[in-house]
Design a protein around this motif. Structure first.
Motif, short mmCIF file in Angstrom:
data_model
loop_
_atom_site.label_atom_id
_atom_site.label_comp_id
_atom_site.label_asym_id
_atom_site.label_seq_id
_atom_site.Cartn_x
_atom_site.Cartn_y
_atom_site.Cartn_z
N LEU A 117 0.85 -1.18 0.00
CA LEU A 117 0.00 0.00 0.00
C LEU A 117 0.89 1.23 0.00
O LEU A 117 1.86 1.31 0.74
CB LEU A 117 -0.90 0.01 1.24
N LYS A 118 0.56 2.20 -0.84
CA LYS A 118 1.43 3.37 -1.00
C LYS A 118 0.98 4.56 -0.17
O LYS A 118 1.80 5.39 0.22
CB LYS A 118 1.52 3.76 -2.48
N GLU A 119 -0.32 4.67 0.11
CA GLU A 119 -0.82 5.81 0.85
C GLU A 119 -0.70 5.58 2.36
O GLU A 119 -1.02 4.51 2.87
CB GLU A 119 -2.29 6.06 0.49
N GLY A 138 -2.47 6.81 4.79
CA GLY A 138 -3.76 6.52 5.41
C GLY A 138 -4.17 5.07 5.25
O GLY A 138 -4.72 4.46 6.18
N GLN A 139 -3.89 4.49 4.08
CA GLN A 139 -4.20 3.08 3.84
C GLN A 139 -3.38 2.17 4.74
O GLN A 139 -3.89 1.18 5.28
CB GLN A 139 -3.92 2.72 2.38
N LYS A 140 -2.10 2.51 4.90
CA LYS A 140 -1.22 1.68 5.75
C LYS A 140 -1.69 1.71 7.21
O LYS A 140 -1.72 0.67 7.88
CB LYS A 140 0.21 2.20 5.66
N ASP A 156 -4.75 2.41 8.30
CA ASP A 156 -6.04 1.71 8.41
C ASP A 156 -5.86 0.19 8.39
O ASP A 156 -6.52 -0.53 9.15
CB ASP A 156 -6.97 2.12 7.26
N GLU A 157 -4.96 -0.30 7.55
CA GLU A 157 -4.73 -1.75 7.47
C GLU A 157 -4.05 -2.24 8.74
O GLU A 157 -4.35 -3.33 9.24
CB GLU A 157 -3.88 -2.07 6.24
N ARG A 187 -6.72 -2.52 11.32
CA ARG A 187 -7.58 -3.68 11.06
C ARG A 187 -6.91 -4.97 11.52
O ARG A 187 -7.53 -5.81 12.18
CB ARG A 187 -7.91 -3.77 9.56
N TYR A 220 3.12 -2.70 8.36
CA TYR A 220 2.54 -1.56 7.64
C TYR A 220 2.98 -0.21 8.20
O TYR A 220 2.90 0.80 7.51
CB TYR A 220 1.01 -1.65 7.64
N SER A 222 5.46 8.74 0.88
CA SER A 222 4.67 7.61 1.40
C SER A 222 5.16 7.14 2.76
O SER A 222 4.68 6.14 3.28
CB SER A 222 4.72 6.45 0.41
N GLN A 250 -0.89 11.94 12.34
CA GLN A 250 -0.56 10.57 11.93
C GLN A 250 0.53 9.99 12.81
O GLN A 250 0.48 8.81 13.18
CB GLN A 250 -0.12 10.57 10.47
#
Length: 205
Positions: A35-37, A39-41, A43-44, A47, A74, A92, A99
């Motif tokens: 994952l490059k973003e 926010g995605q990292k 969130d994952e 999770r 992540y 990234s 954050q």
């Protein structure tokens, strides 16, 4: 192909993010999508941490550990402005203040949870390592408490008592339990002293 060439061929530096000491093992992380973003990292990671918590509640510590380890992957390369590696990062990997706070809490919590699994598995040296990583981010009563137990099992009595005392300073509600642990610690120390005396007495005639 030589053995050295074969070994180096199995490793490839991940070009998508800056990670000072980590390398991607080809063929070993197919279940870890890149994952490059940021926010995605994050969130994952959240999770996977929650997934690990659910496995932990079910006492499936093997799966819990797997989820926690993936969660760490992540966020391990993400750096805030105060990090020594910040200047080497790319878009990234660089965190803003909000954050950075979230990622620190994630890392602290995940390492703390892993340290508890290490205790259950009697991996006391690993427990010391993970609890220390958690404490380096944030001082918590649980972090000191778990590391104190690990030190006690490793017969490092002085460090164990110091950590129990620090844990108590951070959470007075633990007083009764910690006082019991300190008594247990002193008894264990006496037993080890007797064993040492018996061992060394056999060396003299």
């Amino acid at each position: 192909m030589s053995r050295i060439e074969q070994n180096s061929a199995t490793f490839q530096k991940d070009p998508t993010e800056f990670t000072p000491t980590s390398f991607k093992v080809i063929g070993k992380r197919e279940d870890i999508p890149v994952l490059k973003e940021i926010g995605q990292k994050i969130d994952e990671s959240k999770r996977l941490k929650e997934e690990g918590n659910q496995y932990f509640k079910q006492k499936d510590y093997k799966k819990a550990l797997s989820s926690y380890n993936k969660a760490i992957l992540y966020v391990i390369g993400l750096v805030g402005e105060d990090d020594e590696h910040y200047q080497y990062g790319n878009a990234s990997s660089k965190l803003n203040k909000e954050q950075e706070s979230i990622v620190k809490e994630l890392k602290c919590s995940i390492y703390l949870n892993i340290s508890q699994i290490d205790l259950f598995n009697k991996n006391f040296s690993k427990c010391v390592e993970r609890a220390t990583k958690s404490l380096d981010i944030k001082q918590t009563a649980k972090g000191y408490y778990r590391r104190a137990i690990a030190y006690m099992e490793l017969n490092d009595f002085q460090r164990s008592q110091k950590d129990f005392e620090k844990s108590l300073q951070l959470d007075s509600a633990l007083e009764k339990d910690i006082q019991q642990k300190i008594q247990q610690l002193k008894q264990k120390e006496k037993q080890e002293d007797k064993k040492s005396q018996a061992f060394y007495s056999k060396m003299f005639y």
